[in-house]
Design a protein around this motif. Sequence first.
Motif, PDB file in Angstrom:
ATOM      1  N   ARG A   3       2.246   3.755   9.062  1.00 36.50           N
ATOM      2  CA  ARG A   3       3.614   3.392   9.425  1.00 36.50           C
ATOM      3  C   ARG A   3       4.446   3.097   8.171  1.00 36.50           C
ATOM      4  O   ARG A   3       5.566   3.567   8.017  1.00 36.50           O
ATOM      5  CB  ARG A   3       3.606   2.159  10.343  1.00 36.50           C
ATOM      6  N   SER A   4       3.878   2.317   7.269  1.00 33.81           N
ATOM      7  CA  SER A   4       4.629   1.983   6.053  1.00 33.81           C
ATOM      8  C   SER A   4       4.804   3.212   5.160  1.00 33.81           C
ATOM      9  O   SER A   4       5.858   3.399   4.549  1.00 33.81           O
ATOM     10  CB  SER A   4       3.914   0.866   5.280  1.00 33.81           C
ATOM     11  N   GLN A   5       3.772   4.055   5.114  1.00 33.49           N
ATOM     12  CA  GLN A   5       3.882   5.284   4.302  1.00 33.49           C
ATOM     13  C   GLN A   5       5.001   6.178   4.821  1.00 33.49           C
ATOM     14  O   GLN A   5       5.784   6.716   4.038  1.00 33.49           O
ATOM     15  CB  GLN A   5       2.565   6.070   4.354  1.00 33.49           C
ATOM     16  N   ILE A   6       5.076   6.319   6.137  1.00 39.35           N
ATOM     17  CA  ILE A   6       6.112   7.181   6.725  1.00 39.35           C
ATOM     18  C   ILE A   6       7.494   6.637   6.359  1.00 39.35           C
ATOM     19  O   ILE A   6       8.385   7.376   5.934  1.00 39.35           O
ATOM     20  CB  ILE A   6       5.923   7.281   8.261  1.00 39.35           C
ATOM     21  N   HIS A   7       7.678   5.315   6.482  1.00 39.86           N
ATOM     22  CA  HIS A   7       8.972   4.724   6.125  1.00 39.86           C
ATOM     23  C   HIS A   7       9.287   4.944   4.644  1.00 39.86           C
ATOM     24  O   HIS A   7      10.406   5.281   4.282  1.00 39.86           O
ATOM     25  CB  HIS A   7       8.988   3.223   6.433  1.00 39.86           C
ATOM     26  N   ALA A   8       8.286   4.737   3.794  1.00 44.93           N
ATOM     27  CA  ALA A   8       8.518   4.867   2.349  1.00 44.93           C
ATOM     28  C   ALA A   8       8.848   6.318   1.981  1.00 44.93           C
ATOM     29  O   ALA A   8       9.775   6.585   1.219  1.00 44.93           O
ATOM     30  CB  ALA A   8       7.296   4.380   1.570  1.00 44.93           C
ATOM     31  N   LEU A   9       8.088   7.251   2.544  1.00 38.95           N
ATOM     32  CA  LEU A   9       8.312   8.670   2.232  1.00 38.95           C
ATOM     33  C   LEU A   9       9.689   9.114   2.713  1.00 38.95           C
ATOM     34  O   LEU A   9      10.404   9.837   2.015  1.00 38.95           O
ATOM     35  CB  LEU A   9       7.214   9.533   2.869  1.00 38.95           C
TER      36      LEU A   9
ATOM     37  N   GLN B  62       0.845  -1.198   0.000  1.00 38.75           N
ATOM     38  CA  GLN B  62       0.000   0.000   0.000  1.00 38.75           C
ATOM     39  C   GLN B  62       0.882   1.251   0.000  1.00 38.75           C
ATOM     40  O   GLN B  62       0.643   2.193  -0.761  1.00 38.75           O
ATOM     41  CB  GLN B  62      -0.933   0.008   1.207  1.00 38.75           C
ATOM     42  N   ALA B  63       1.917   1.245   0.853  1.00 38.59           N
ATOM     43  CA  ALA B  63       2.806   2.407   0.913  1.00 38.59           C
ATOM     44  C   ALA B  63       3.534   2.596  -0.409  1.00 38.59           C
ATOM     45  O   ALA B  63       3.720   3.716  -0.873  1.00 38.59           O
ATOM     46  CB  ALA B  63       3.809   2.235   2.055  1.00 38.59           C
ATOM     47  N   LEU B  64       3.938   1.485  -1.036  1.00 42.44           N
ATOM     48  CA  LEU B  64       4.650   1.590  -2.313  1.00 42.44           C
ATOM     49  C   LEU B  64       3.739   2.146  -3.398  1.00 42.44           C
ATOM     50  O   LEU B  64       4.158   2.955  -4.224  1.00 42.44           O
ATOM     51  CB  LEU B  64       5.201   0.219  -2.724  1.00 42.44           C
ATOM     52  N   LEU B  65       2.469   1.726  -3.398  1.00 48.21           N
ATOM     53  CA  LEU B  65       1.566   2.246  -4.429  1.00 48.21           C
ATOM     54  C   LEU B  65       1.262   3.715  -4.155  1.00 48.21           C
ATOM     55  O   LEU B  65       1.047   4.491  -5.093  1.00 48.21           O
ATOM     56  CB  LEU B  65       0.301   1.391  -4.539  1.00 48.21           C
ATOM     57  N   ASP B  66       1.288   4.108  -2.889  1.00 45.00           N
ATOM     58  CA  ASP B  66       1.072   5.517  -2.568  1.00 45.00           C
ATOM     59  C   ASP B  66       2.241   6.372  -3.053  1.00 45.00           C
ATOM     60  O   ASP B  66       2.032   7.400  -3.692  1.00 45.00           O
ATOM     61  CB  ASP B  66       0.861   5.693  -1.061  1.00 45.00           C
TER      62      ASP B  66
END
Lengths: 170, 337
Positions: free
Chosen positions: B197-203, B164-168
């Motif tokens: 959590r995953s979005q924050i790491h990815a960003l 999900q984070a990667l697609l974001d």
Amino acid sequence: MAAITPVETLIDRLSAGLRENIEAGTLHDPLMVGIHSGGVWVAERLHAKLGLSEPLGKLNIAFYRDDFTHIGLHPQVSPSSLPFDIEGRDIVLVDDVLYTGRTIRAAMNELFDFGRPARVLLAVLYARNGRELPIQADLVGESLTLGRHEHIHLHGPDPLTVTIEQSVED
Amino acid sequence: MAVNFVRPKIPKLASDPWAIQFDSEGRLRHLLTIEGLGPEWVTRILDTAENFMSVTDREVKKVPLLRGRTVVNLFFESSTRTRTTFELAAKRLSADVLNLNISTSAATKGESLLDTLRNIEAMQADMFVVRHDKSGAAHFIARHVAPHVSVLNAGDGRHAHPTQALLDVFTIRRIKGDFTPLRVAIVGDILHSRVARSQIHALNTLNTGEVRVIAPRTLLPADVEKLGVRVFHDMREGLRDVDVVIMLRLQRERMEGGLLPTEQEFFRLYGLTEEKLALARPDAIVMHPGPANRGVEIDSRVADGPQSVILQQVSNGIAVRMAVMALCMARRSEDNA
């Protein structure tokens, strides 16, 4: 190492062959598709020389290779793009070197996922020995007989030059 | 080259707990969390996804990369969107797909999970896509599968939802390009959100200029600043001049009383309306991982408005999942010898 005919001479040869086919009516209003990356460079020149009206198509066959589990998947710089409908059309498929035939097999598989062409004609700058599949080119710039450790490398896109290199492996 | 994978009875506590995601030659094997991927792998996944975007435009929306492979969607928690996009991604790669929805029973969970795994492995599965309501479930499964099997985390508890984070970030990159000048605000229920959590790491992996979280104190984890974010409790302050607004779903089913006053109150304070969105940059985009609670965290006029890219996220999710699947399966030559 044998002296090699200049690339531009071979392109003229292919271009003349294609023109003959078009004039004879055996190739009708063709679409041109180059295989990434060397084939695209050759196709760009042929496309310009023949003055084809529709844009050039490009195939990047990475997703169709039969050795993908061995070599891994590399992010491609340019994905396939066929900016036209290939259904019922004559296609000139262009590559730089015809060797094992596996690239052409993959390219034809990919091509047919875009539609059903009326005819596919294969034009290559070089055809060399070492075929592993029953695939032959319709138009060949030059045929070469090379050793197992020798490989043709086309450098481009501008100017187009060719070298024959020795592989150190096997 | 044969690789002997040790299967410890006790979870291995390596110095780098994310190392399990890579095989002995440093190739991506499992995707469990964004942590440990680094900018190189995140970028490589996004570049590969970019190439898969074109597959959707053709007459036959398939490439033969995973022909003959079996992907098992192992869902211990219900999901429609994630499961269907994983299924579609696998099918577009020509894999065979098996969907298993398994409801967890409270007792003997560890044992039954391993039993389930062994059974599915015996069906010659090549990849497990795992969703589970317990954090760490995908890691646990990854530690116990046969060497040729890859595990993708499709959401584990409050821990991670890496695809999900990667697609974001893929969606943001396609619209905004470079991450370094961007201000991105993640709004809402951060506490319960594995997506956040995953979005924050990815960003942060992609060097985003500023990552903000906007939430009431009750919906923030205690040490949220340590993740590398700027915290706002006032949405109007937090949205000022942002380039991207990511709304989170209010996870009502995970709430244990007292965290929220009422949904109306939440919407008044933290719901995204046209009026609040006007505080962001004029070209700001609005994202939501879905399914959206309209009128709770996002107003319908915003969700369906010109700045919303919510449906693009769904389409992009297929290409991103194709990329992750293809990259994980592209490493099997020696391990599987």
